[in-house]
Design a protein around this motif. Sequence first.
Motif, short mmCIF file in Angstrom:
data_model
loop_
_atom_site.label_atom_id
_atom_site.label_comp_id
_atom_site.label_asym_id
_atom_site.label_seq_id
_atom_site.Cartn_x
_atom_site.Cartn_y
_atom_site.Cartn_z
N LEU A 1 16.49 51.70 15.87
CA LEU A 1 16.30 50.34 16.39
C LEU A 1 15.17 50.35 17.39
CD1 LEU A 1 20.01 49.52 16.93
CD2 LEU A 1 18.49 48.02 15.71
N HIS A 2 14.11 49.70 17.10
CA HIS A 2 13.05 49.62 18.10
C HIS A 2 12.62 48.17 18.24
CE1 HIS A 2 9.96 51.00 20.76
NE2 HIS A 2 9.11 50.25 20.15
N HIS B 1 13.90 56.53 16.94
CA HIS B 1 15.21 55.92 16.84
C HIS B 1 15.14 54.73 15.90
CE1 HIS B 1 13.60 53.02 19.64
NE2 HIS B 1 13.27 53.99 20.44
N HIS C 1 18.49 53.41 23.74
CA HIS C 1 17.61 54.34 23.01
C HIS C 1 16.34 54.62 23.78
CE1 HIS C 1 19.95 55.03 19.50
NE2 HIS C 1 20.17 53.72 19.34
N TRP D 1 22.18 44.00 20.70
CA TRP D 1 20.91 44.59 20.29
C TRP D 1 20.12 45.08 21.50
CZ3 TRP D 1 15.80 43.95 21.38
CH2 TRP D 1 14.93 44.72 20.60
N HIS E 1 18.97 48.85 22.30
CA HIS E 1 17.55 49.17 22.43
C HIS E 1 17.27 49.89 23.75
CE1 HIS E 1 13.24 48.73 22.08
NE2 HIS E 1 13.24 48.29 23.32
N GLY F 1 8.92 45.73 15.72
CA GLY F 1 8.19 46.97 15.61
C GLY F 1 7.65 47.38 16.96
N SER F 2 6.37 47.72 17.00
CA SER F 2 5.79 48.15 18.26
C SER F 2 5.16 46.97 19.01
CB SER F 2 4.75 49.23 18.01
OG SER F 2 3.79 48.74 17.10
N PRO G 1 6.86 40.17 26.36
CA PRO G 1 7.89 39.99 27.38
C PRO G 1 8.47 38.59 27.30
CG PRO G 1 5.79 40.64 28.34
CD PRO G 1 5.53 40.30 26.93
N LEU G 2 9.67 38.41 27.75
CA LEU G 2 10.32 37.10 27.90
C LEU G 2 10.78 36.46 26.61
CD1 LEU G 2 8.27 35.21 30.66
CD2 LEU G 2 10.58 36.07 30.83
N MET H 1 3.64 37.15 35.54
CA MET H 1 3.37 38.39 34.82
C MET H 1 1.88 38.71 34.83
SD MET H 1 4.70 38.90 31.05
CE MET H 1 3.71 37.63 30.30
N TYR I 1 8.92 42.52 33.53
CA TYR I 1 8.09 42.18 32.37
C TYR I 1 7.67 43.42 31.61
CZ TYR I 1 8.04 37.86 34.92
OH TYR I 1 8.43 36.74 35.59
#
Lengths: 198, 143
Positions: free
Chosen positions: B142-143, B140, A109, A102, A106, A44-45, A49-50, B43, A34
């Motif tokens: 792609l975030h 970078h 990176h 993707w 990700h 974005g930021s 999770p999931l 979680m 998770y």
Amino acid sequence: MMWYFLMSDAFTFGAFLISYGTTRFATNQWPDPYAVFRSYPFGGSHELPLVFVSLMTFILIISSVTMVLAVHEGHYMNRKGVAKYLFLTILGGLAFLSCQAWEWTHLYHEGAWWGRNPFPNADGTVSTTNFTNFFFTITGFHGFHVFSGVVINIIMLIMVLKGVFDRRGHYLMIEKAGLYWHFVDLVWVFVFTCFYLI
Amino acid sequence: MEHTLESLEQEHHVGGGRKEIWRVTIILTVFTLIELALGVWLMNLEEGEGAQLTIDFIKGVIVIFMLAKAFYIVGYFMHLRHELRNMIMTIVVPLFLFVWFIIAFLADGNSFKNNKNKYDAGHKARSEEKMPKHEPQEEHPLH
């Protein structure tokens, strides 16, 4: 014959997943899924999770359903229906592959790749590269199956549009391609649970 | 390969048709949603620490749902339930090897871990080292 091929493929995937399980059982700590898989495109930021992986799961389930519908139309020798649902199945497969591309990009990176693992264990201790090695190997092997499934479906679609099966008098070939496609979905059920949930 | 015979029999193992397809779709969707709900629960639990028994229990329930989904996909989407009985057996019986396979290998991994922790003090100490804190926050696209 397709069934026996799929059975041998099931053993290949089974061996992969069991070696993953054995390694996890033989390791004191493991990264928290998770905390690792929590990003999604255009997020974005923001971190949820999931969310992204459930989207991938639903894409694959829906494409499995359209495949069943294509096989179903095949029983009634409905060429247009088969073509329509096969096309939707191919779209689903491509959507899944794009999602996976993707996700891999990700993670790459973020510093994760074969032999590199930037993620700490759930309790903050140093983790081994087993985590990323197994993740990329198994999802990669599954992704390769999805890719070949899409190629098979495209060939089937071309054959349907050319009327090959109408001349042959049955759509059994679609059924065999369907078996393969469902198997890909089936494997994802296991991969999804073993890597993202547990 | 007796294609003509197969296609004749096809009429018999088509199964419940469209209705069955939608029923199974709904079951698969609901099972996935339950799995996800359990995942969210898991979680939030892990932040609290401890409660290992609850965690293992939830994981067990997730595995049961996973197997149920596998049953529905193989049985209905792949039509195995509508095949001839002998055909079903040639597929399903070899898969029972997995029962031994999973139990034996996971137990092996577990005992390897216990032995290593018991007899290799360095291994145990190394596995308790904290990861140094450095966030790889590179730029970078792609975030």
